[in-house]
Design a protein around this motif. Structure first.
Motif, PDB file in Angstrom:
ATOM      1  N   ILE A  89      47.380  39.482 -37.488  1.00  0.00           N
ATOM      2  CA  ILE A  89      46.746  40.460 -36.797  1.00  0.00           C
ATOM      3  C   ILE A  89      46.488  39.568 -35.150  1.00  0.00           C
ATOM      4  O   ILE A  89      45.976  38.826 -34.843  1.00  0.00           O
ATOM      5  CB  ILE A  89      45.746  41.691 -37.337  1.00  0.00           C
ATOM      6  N   ALA A  90      46.687  40.291 -34.126  1.00  0.00           N
ATOM      7  CA  ALA A  90      46.170  40.290 -32.689  1.00  0.00           C
ATOM      8  C   ALA A  90      45.020  41.546 -31.985  1.00  0.00           C
ATOM      9  O   ALA A  90      45.262  42.460 -32.478  1.00  0.00           O
ATOM     10  CB  ALA A  90      47.641  40.370 -31.724  1.00  0.00           C
ATOM     11  N   ARG A  91      43.559  41.175 -31.754  1.00  0.00           N
ATOM     12  CA  ARG A  91      42.748  41.336 -31.109  1.00  0.00           C
ATOM     13  C   ARG A  91      43.042  41.437 -29.314  1.00  0.00           C
ATOM     14  O   ARG A  91      43.799  40.739 -29.207  1.00  0.00           O
ATOM     15  CB  ARG A  91      41.454  40.655 -31.614  1.00  0.00           C
ATOM     16  N   GLY A 120      42.645  31.688 -30.806  1.00  0.00           N
ATOM     17  CA  GLY A 120      42.501  31.932 -29.667  1.00  0.00           C
ATOM     18  C   GLY A 120      42.821  31.465 -28.422  1.00  0.00           C
ATOM     19  O   GLY A 120      43.730  30.325 -28.411  1.00  0.00           O
ATOM     20  N   SER A 121      42.010  31.409 -27.248  1.00  0.00           N
ATOM     21  CA  SER A 121      42.177  31.020 -25.733  1.00  0.00           C
ATOM     22  C   SER A 121      41.147  30.899 -25.443  1.00  0.00           C
ATOM     23  O   SER A 121      39.990  32.074 -25.270  1.00  0.00           O
ATOM     24  CB  SER A 121      43.155  32.056 -25.443  1.00  0.00           C
ATOM     25  N   TRP A 122      41.304  30.847 -24.025  1.00  0.00           N
ATOM     26  CA  TRP A 122      40.621  31.180 -22.484  1.00  0.00           C
ATOM     27  C   TRP A 122      40.554  32.157 -22.021  1.00  0.00           C
ATOM     28  O   TRP A 122      41.832  32.544 -22.386  1.00  0.00           O
ATOM     29  CB  TRP A 122      40.656  29.811 -21.625  1.00  0.00           C
ATOM     30  N   ILE A 123      39.452  32.613 -21.452  1.00  0.00           N
ATOM     31  CA  ILE A 123      40.355  34.050 -20.968  1.00  0.00           C
ATOM     32  C   ILE A 123      39.368  33.796 -18.933  1.00  0.00           C
ATOM     33  O   ILE A 123      38.442  33.445 -18.336  1.00  0.00           O
ATOM     34  CB  ILE A 123      38.527  35.157 -20.513  1.00  0.00           C
ATOM     35  N   GLY A 124      40.389  34.791 -18.436  1.00  0.00           N
ATOM     36  CA  GLY A 124      40.155  34.945 -16.935  1.00  0.00           C
ATOM     37  C   GLY A 124      39.093  35.888 -16.672  1.00  0.00           C
ATOM     38  O   GLY A 124      39.563  36.864 -17.036  1.00  0.00           O
ATOM     39  N   GLU A 125      38.067  36.087 -16.479  1.00  0.00           N
ATOM     40  CA  GLU A 125      37.047  37.229 -15.319  1.00  0.00           C
ATOM     41  C   GLU A 125      37.531  37.713 -13.980  1.00  0.00           C
ATOM     42  O   GLU A 125      37.867  36.898 -13.417  1.00  0.00           O
ATOM     43  CB  GLU A 125      35.971  36.829 -15.710  1.00  0.00           C
ATOM     44  N   PHE A 126      37.613  38.472 -13.867  1.00  0.00           N
ATOM     45  CA  PHE A 126      37.435  39.512 -12.410  1.00  0.00           C
ATOM     46  C   PHE A 126      37.122  40.279 -12.947  1.00  0.00           C
ATOM     47  O   PHE A 126      36.273  41.169 -13.548  1.00  0.00           O
ATOM     48  CB  PHE A 126      39.191  39.821 -13.249  1.00  0.00           C
ATOM     49  N   ASN A 157      36.691  33.653 -27.429  1.00  0.00           N
ATOM     50  CA  ASN A 157      36.513  34.831 -26.153  1.00  0.00           C
ATOM     51  C   ASN A 157      37.328  35.942 -27.606  1.00  0.00           C
ATOM     52  O   ASN A 157      38.437  35.806 -27.498  1.00  0.00           O
ATOM     53  CB  ASN A 157      37.166  34.908 -25.391  1.00  0.00           C
ATOM     54  N   HIS A 158      36.475  36.868 -27.956  1.00  0.00           N
ATOM     55  CA  HIS A 158      36.794  37.469 -29.253  1.00  0.00           C
ATOM     56  C   HIS A 158      38.055  38.783 -28.523  1.00  0.00           C
ATOM     57  O   HIS A 158      39.166  38.605 -29.708  1.00  0.00           O
ATOM     58  CB  HIS A 158      35.376  38.856 -29.471  1.00  0.00           C
ATOM     59  N   MET A 159      38.504  38.989 -27.731  1.00  0.00           N
ATOM     60  CA  MET A 159      39.817  39.464 -27.513  1.00  0.00           C
ATOM     61  C   MET A 159      40.913  38.894 -27.293  1.00  0.00           C
ATOM     62  O   MET A 159      42.063  39.417 -27.583  1.00  0.00           O
ATOM     63  CB  MET A 159      39.951  40.221 -25.876  1.00  0.00           C
ATOM     64  N   THR A 160      40.277  37.488 -27.684  1.00  0.00           N
ATOM     65  CA  THR A 160      42.043  36.654 -27.288  1.00  0.00           C
ATOM     66  C   THR A 160      42.391  35.940 -28.528  1.00  0.00           C
ATOM     67  O   THR A 160      43.518  35.852 -28.710  1.00  0.00           O
ATOM     68  CB  THR A 160      42.049  35.551 -26.469  1.00  0.00           C
ATOM     69  N   VAL A 161      42.555  36.758 -29.821  1.00  0.00           N
ATOM     70  CA  VAL A 161      41.715  35.901 -30.863  1.00  0.00           C
ATOM     71  C   VAL A 161      43.154  36.582 -31.629  1.00  0.00           C
ATOM     72  O   VAL A 161      43.563  38.423 -31.705  1.00  0.00           O
ATOM     73  CB  VAL A 161      40.950  36.056 -32.015  1.00  0.00           C
ATOM     74  N   VAL A 162      44.250  35.629 -32.713  1.00  0.00           N
ATOM     75  CA  VAL A 162      45.472  36.399 -33.473  1.00  0.00           C
ATOM     76  C   VAL A 162      45.068  35.708 -34.450  1.00  0.00           C
ATOM     77  O   VAL A 162      44.740  34.153 -35.297  1.00  0.00           O
ATOM     78  CB  VAL A 162      46.711  35.981 -32.701  1.00  0.00           C
ATOM     79  N   PHE A 163      44.905  35.835 -36.333  1.00  0.00           N
ATOM     80  CA  PHE A 163      44.313  35.057 -37.115  1.00  0.00           C
ATOM     81  C   PHE A 163      44.956  36.059 -38.174  1.00  0.00           C
ATOM     82  O   PHE A 163      45.989  37.419 -37.892  1.00  0.00           O
ATOM     83  CB  PHE A 163      42.750  36.116 -37.295  1.00  0.00           C
ATOM     84  N   ARG A 164      45.023  35.739 -39.425  1.00  0.00           N
ATOM     85  CA  ARG A 164      45.538  35.809 -40.856  1.00  0.00           C
ATOM     86  C   ARG A 164      45.071  36.376 -41.638  1.00  0.00           C
ATOM     87  O   ARG A 164      43.489  36.352 -41.504  1.00  0.00           O
ATOM     88  CB  ARG A 164      45.937  34.592 -41.957  1.00  0.00           C
ATOM     89  N   LYS A 165      45.556  38.225 -41.497  1.00  0.00           N
ATOM     90  CA  LYS A 165      44.692  38.961 -42.071  1.00  0.00           C
ATOM     91  C   LYS A 165      43.630  38.651 -43.404  1.00  0.00           C
ATOM     92  O   LYS A 165      42.687  38.691 -43.585  1.00  0.00           O
ATOM     93  CB  LYS A 165      44.926  40.199 -42.228  1.00  0.00           C
ATOM     94  N   LYS A 166      44.902  37.675 -44.258  1.00  0.00           N
ATOM     95  CA  LYS A 166      43.969  37.524 -45.419  1.00  0.00           C
ATOM     96  C   LYS A 166      42.967  36.469 -45.459  1.00  0.00           C
ATOM     97  O   LYS A 166      42.044  36.206 -46.127  1.00  0.00           O
ATOM     98  CB  LYS A 166      45.213  36.312 -46.156  1.00  0.00           C
ATOM     99  N   ALA A 167      42.722  35.736 -44.080  1.00  0.00           N
ATOM    100  CA  ALA A 167      41.880  34.783 -44.109  1.00  0.00           C
ATOM    101  C   ALA A 167      40.881  36.034 -43.714  1.00  0.00           C
ATOM    102  O   ALA A 167      39.208  35.129 -44.208  1.00  0.00           O
ATOM    103  CB  ALA A 167      42.036  33.742 -42.991  1.00  0.00           C
ATOM    104  N   VAL A 168      40.557  36.558 -42.714  1.00  0.00           N
ATOM    105  CA  VAL A 168      39.476  37.468 -42.503  1.00  0.00           C
ATOM    106  C   VAL A 168      38.620  38.381 -43.653  1.00  0.00           C
ATOM    107  O   VAL A 168      38.056  38.195 -43.595  1.00  0.00           O
ATOM    108  CB  VAL A 168      40.034  38.612 -41.582  1.00  0.00           C
ATOM    109  N   LEU A 169      39.911  38.487 -44.867  1.00  0.00           N
ATOM    110  CA  LEU A 169      39.380  39.507 -45.396  1.00  0.00           C
ATOM    111  C   LEU A 169      38.614  39.156 -46.775  1.00  0.00           C
ATOM    112  O   LEU A 169      37.776  38.963 -47.378  1.00  0.00           O
ATOM    113  CB  LEU A 169      40.817  40.375 -46.290  1.00  0.00           C
ATOM    114  N   ASP A 170      39.639  37.699 -47.175  1.00  0.00           N
ATOM    115  CA  ASP A 170      38.483  36.787 -48.056  1.00  0.00           C
ATOM    116  C   ASP A 170      37.208  36.305 -47.077  1.00  0.00           C
ATOM    117  O   ASP A 170      36.720  36.088 -48.138  1.00  0.00           O
ATOM    118  CB  ASP A 170      39.159  35.575 -47.731  1.00  0.00           C
ATOM    119  N   ALA A 171      37.054  36.268 -46.044  1.00  0.00           N
ATOM    120  CA  ALA A 171      35.693  35.697 -46.446  1.00  0.00           C
ATOM    121  C   ALA A 171      35.097  37.138 -45.374  1.00  0.00           C
ATOM    122  O   ALA A 171      32.988  37.185 -44.820  1.00  0.00           O
ATOM    123  CB  ALA A 171      35.943  35.003 -44.031  1.00  0.00           C
TER     124      ALA A 171
END
Length: 271
Positions: A89-91, A120-126, A157-171
């Protein structure tokens, strides 16, 4: 690899910004096969019309979860995660813009590194034009650096994350913790030895301005900060010395006048 994009929208969103955000998702070099949008309560006519257009034009791509009442970002995302059909899942936020190769780079990274649970990654603010980046929020890259950084500040940076669904649910999934739902989730994952990293490049462009700095100040924000630090202490994620240090720094930043707080963010907390 199939993956989902997860976004939450509520009535205060800008229709123009939402439109730009969705366009940046469907113009990627690697496309998701599912975009899950949680409508967090009743939306304005303009927002509803935009989402309706995409629902009609891309009936097999968009999935809408409509909530009767506004529940807030954390609970809305928790519901959305359970509605995603893919393991990855990508946020994405409804007012930011993806780099065209964002998903390709992050999904490929997860494919090549099966031990990593969140990237995640860095963000460029504008302010107005995303091609004119005013600041870069750089976050630590390696797992160990993310772990160390998380003891004092949000390492992602929350809007940049991509995660494994199972890991997030398990946590334990996202939990209600106003303004800190994501930070609370990352710390719980780190405390359970899930691996989190960042890519050292700008993959999302995020809107800023005086309103953003205003939202990050005031006594209510400070009280939420203190509650979160108490929870980290209870979890033994931080020690008492770090707890007091974090509280002192947050008291200083949250209670500054808006203009001075903006200066601190732009000069001390950004590159």
């Amino acid at each position: 690899m199939n993956f989902s994009v997860l976004m939450s929208v509520y009535y205060k969103e800008s229709p123009k910004f939402l439109l730009e955000s969705i366009k940046s998702i469907i113009n990627q070099t690697l496309l998701p096969n599912e975009i899950v949008i949680v409508q967090d309560g009743e939306l304005t006519t303009e927002l509803t019309e935009i989402l309706g257009k995409y629902e009609r034009n891309y009936p097999n791509l968009f999935k809408f979860i409509k909530l009767d009442q506004n529940v807030g970002l954390g609970p809305a995302l928790a519901i959305g995660i359970n509605e995603c059909n893919n393991h990855i899942i990508a946020r994405m936020d409804s007012d930011d813009i993806c780099h065209p190769e964002r998903f390709e780079r992050q999904i490929n990274y997860l494919n090549e590194n099966p031990s990593i649970d969140v990237v995640g990654s860095w963000i460029g603010e504008f302010d107005q034009d995303y091609t004119e980046v005013t600041n870069v929020r750089k976050v630590p890259l390696s797992y160990q650096d993310v772990l160390n950084f998380a003891k004092t500040r949000n390492p992602l940076n929350h809007m940049t994350v991509v995660f494994r669904k199972k890991a997030v649910l398990d946590a334990g999934n996202y939990k209600p913790f106003l303004w800190n739902e994501d930070y609370y989730l990352w710390v719980r994952m780190l405390n359970q030895n899930y691996k989190i990293v960042n890519l050292g490049e700008i993959l999302v462009y995020a809107r800023t301005g005086s309103e953003m700095y205003k939202r990050r100040g005031g006594i209510q924000y400070l009280l939420k900060d203190i509650s979160l630090q108490k929870e980290f202490l209870r979890m033994n994620f931080i020690n008492r010395t770090t707890f007091y240090k974090n509280i002192i720094i947050r008291c200083f930043v949250r209670l500054l006048p808006n203009s001075l707080r903006g200066f601190v963010y732009k000069t001390l907390l950004r590159k």
